[in-house]
Design a protein around this motif. Sequence first.
Motif, PDB file in Angstrom:
ATOM      1  N   MET A 274     -19.576   0.728 -18.174  1.00  0.00           N
ATOM      2  CA  MET A 274     -19.039   2.043 -17.833  1.00  0.00           C
ATOM      3  C   MET A 274     -18.469   2.746 -19.066  1.00  0.00           C
ATOM      4  SD  MET A 274     -17.002   1.152 -14.294  1.00  0.00           S
ATOM      5  CE  MET A 274     -17.878   0.685 -12.792  1.00  0.00           C
ATOM      6  N   GLU A 275     -18.712   4.044 -19.146  1.00  0.00           N
ATOM      7  CA  GLU A 275     -18.126   4.872 -20.200  1.00  0.00           C
ATOM      8  C   GLU A 275     -16.903   5.587 -19.622  1.00  0.00           C
ATOM      9  OE1 GLU A 275     -18.969   9.145 -22.399  1.00  0.00           O
ATOM     10  OE2 GLU A 275     -20.578   8.150 -21.269  1.00  0.00           O
ATOM     11  N   ILE A 276     -15.809   5.604 -20.369  1.00  0.00           N
ATOM     12  CA  ILE A 276     -14.612   6.355 -19.957  1.00  0.00           C
ATOM     13  C   ILE A 276     -14.694   7.737 -20.578  1.00  0.00           C
ATOM     14  CG2 ILE A 276     -12.102   6.465 -20.001  1.00  0.00           C
ATOM     15  CD1 ILE A 276     -12.071   3.414 -20.247  1.00  0.00           C
ATOM     16  N   THR A 277     -14.718   8.778 -19.754  1.00  0.00           N
ATOM     17  CA  THR A 277     -14.843  10.143 -20.261  1.00  0.00           C
ATOM     18  C   THR A 277     -13.486  10.692 -20.699  1.00  0.00           C
ATOM     19  OG1 THR A 277     -14.413  11.267 -18.149  1.00  0.00           O
ATOM     20  CG2 THR A 277     -16.673  10.471 -18.541  1.00  0.00           C
ATOM     21  N   VAL A 305     -34.600  -6.253 -18.096  1.00  0.00           N
ATOM     22  CA  VAL A 305     -33.231  -5.771 -18.324  1.00  0.00           C
ATOM     23  C   VAL A 305     -32.299  -6.988 -18.365  1.00  0.00           C
ATOM     24  CG1 VAL A 305     -31.338  -4.350 -17.449  1.00  0.00           C
ATOM     25  CG2 VAL A 305     -33.715  -3.612 -17.109  1.00  0.00           C
ATOM     26  N   PRO A 306     -31.493  -7.156 -19.399  1.00  0.00           N
ATOM     27  CA  PRO A 306     -30.561  -8.294 -19.452  1.00  0.00           C
ATOM     28  C   PRO A 306     -29.657  -8.299 -18.218  1.00  0.00           C
ATOM     29  CG  PRO A 306     -30.652  -7.189 -21.576  1.00  0.00           C
ATOM     30  CD  PRO A 306     -31.413  -6.328 -20.616  1.00  0.00           C
ATOM     31  N   PRO A 307     -29.503  -9.447 -17.550  1.00  0.00           N
ATOM     32  CA  PRO A 307     -28.692  -9.523 -16.322  1.00  0.00           C
ATOM     33  C   PRO A 307     -27.253  -9.046 -16.518  1.00  0.00           C
ATOM     34  CG  PRO A 307     -29.974 -11.533 -16.618  1.00  0.00           C
ATOM     35  CD  PRO A 307     -30.143 -10.732 -17.863  1.00  0.00           C
ATOM     36  N   GLU A 308     -26.723  -9.247 -17.741  1.00  0.00           N
ATOM     37  CA  GLU A 308     -25.322  -8.846 -17.965  1.00  0.00           C
ATOM     38  C   GLU A 308     -25.148  -7.324 -17.959  1.00  0.00           C
ATOM     39  OE1 GLU A 308     -27.057  -9.952 -22.080  1.00  0.00           O
ATOM     40  OE2 GLU A 308     -27.164 -10.672 -19.998  1.00  0.00           O
ATOM     41  N   TRP A 309     -26.245  -6.579 -17.973  1.00  0.00           N
ATOM     42  CA  TRP A 309     -26.171  -5.122 -17.905  1.00  0.00           C
ATOM     43  C   TRP A 309     -26.217  -4.601 -16.474  1.00  0.00           C
ATOM     44  CZ3 TRP A 309     -29.998  -3.136 -22.270  1.00  0.00           C
ATOM     45  CH2 TRP A 309     -29.486  -3.527 -23.515  1.00  0.00           C
ATOM     46  N   PRO A 322     -25.526   0.543 -17.493  1.00  0.00           N
ATOM     47  CA  PRO A 322     -25.210   1.580 -18.482  1.00  0.00           C
ATOM     48  C   PRO A 322     -26.061   2.825 -18.250  1.00  0.00           C
ATOM     49  CG  PRO A 322     -25.458  -0.558 -19.553  1.00  0.00           C
ATOM     50  CD  PRO A 322     -25.919  -0.732 -18.140  1.00  0.00           C
ATOM     51  N   GLU A 323     -25.512   3.974 -18.566  1.00  0.00           N
ATOM     52  CA  GLU A 323     -26.226   5.234 -18.354  1.00  0.00           C
ATOM     53  C   GLU A 323     -27.570   5.264 -19.075  1.00  0.00           C
ATOM     54  OE1 GLU A 323     -25.747  10.004 -19.387  1.00  0.00           O
ATOM     55  OE2 GLU A 323     -24.016   8.670 -19.560  1.00  0.00           O
ATOM     56  N   GLU A 324     -27.599   4.816 -20.340  1.00  0.00           N
ATOM     57  CA  GLU A 324     -28.827   4.905 -21.117  1.00  0.00           C
ATOM     58  C   GLU A 324     -29.931   4.005 -20.543  1.00  0.00           C
ATOM     59  OE1 GLU A 324     -25.807   2.361 -23.463  1.00  0.00           O
ATOM     60  OE2 GLU A 324     -25.839   4.178 -22.212  1.00  0.00           O
ATOM     61  N   VAL A 325     -29.533   2.896 -19.905  1.00  0.00           N
ATOM     62  CA  VAL A 325     -30.517   2.015 -19.268  1.00  0.00           C
ATOM     63  C   VAL A 325     -31.132   2.711 -18.057  1.00  0.00           C
ATOM     64  CG1 VAL A 325     -30.847  -0.180 -18.058  1.00  0.00           C
ATOM     65  CG2 VAL A 325     -29.391  -0.076 -20.091  1.00  0.00           C
TER      66      VAL A 325
END
Length: 358
Positions: A274-277, A305-309, A322-325
């Motif tokens: 998560m990104e904090i805006t 996709v790596p499971p940790e993502w 993640p957003e980019e994923v």
Amino acid sequence: MKTPYFSFAVGELPKGCQLCVRGEKLVLFTTGACPRNCFYCPLSPWRRGDVVYANERPVKSTEDVIEEAITQEAKGAGVTGGDPLARLDRTVEYIKLLKERFGRDFHVHLYTTGALATKKNLEKLYDAGLDEIRFHPDLFNPSSKLFRVEIENIKNAFDFDWDVGGEIPAIPGQFERMEWYAEFLDKLGAKFLNVNELEYSEMTLKTLLEMGYEPVSDESAAIKGSLETGLKLLEWGEKNTSLSYHLCTAKLKDAVQLRNRLKRMAKNVAKPYMEITEEGTLRFGVAEYDDLDELYSFLVEEAEVPPEWLYINREKGRIEMPEEVAVELAEAVEGDVKFFVVEEYPTWDRLEVERTPL
């Protein structure tokens, strides 16, 4: 003077307000019960019963209160309702709990109508460790018996060594009543009077419109003329009383107090993806599909996709990432899988404030 928080002040802000504008105050709602039924009361239907909340979190045990305070990194609490004195024993228990857990410097202020502020009840609050008490009598219904009881009870508060003040809405057309209350508090030796810009809620809009009040614009919940009424009181009060004043605006609540609280919470609840805006919201990607386990296997085994993502959120029926994923997968994956970028509050209820399809 204009403060850095889009509000206005005469003298020093009360300690409770100083912490509040920095997002450091836990909002502890100890009951929706109240001896009054004010036409401007913004409480939602689900809070009008005998319920307890710590910020947005429903409280089922004392541990819920402690956990929420830790998540927020709170340095104090504002005890509110309803009228917290309508469930005095419960309110006292929570004040003691917070003081015992976080120490004497954990500042607690409380709002009350004054209707139940007998000497005995106030003594219980004082002994529990309450630092600051704010009275909101039925100022705009001065002929009621309850108002007379409240005014007499407010005098009891000055027998204790805590900060005493008032807190009222700035209601257009009611300046004389506000002026009277300021003089009343000043003569008793109160420290401050807080004035709130009047706002409508879904519960009060119809009533306020019928009474002739109007919102300042389509984009704001503030009521036209309220800010000007509050400023007029501050200008009068600076010349005629020794009270400190704080005019708390609608913009302060949204753009400062809430934002600062969200930012304090976000860094403690955000997951790695998560990104904090800048606004304190959590921004990340999600994938939605009928069978989450099947989708998860596909993303890991086929899309590599790596499971940790990835995080399966079964409660909300989605896989978070993640957003980019999510952006890359949306371009590559065909079929019924739907991808979005979402923004949520880092609060207990995880209120979704924005959703962008990919």
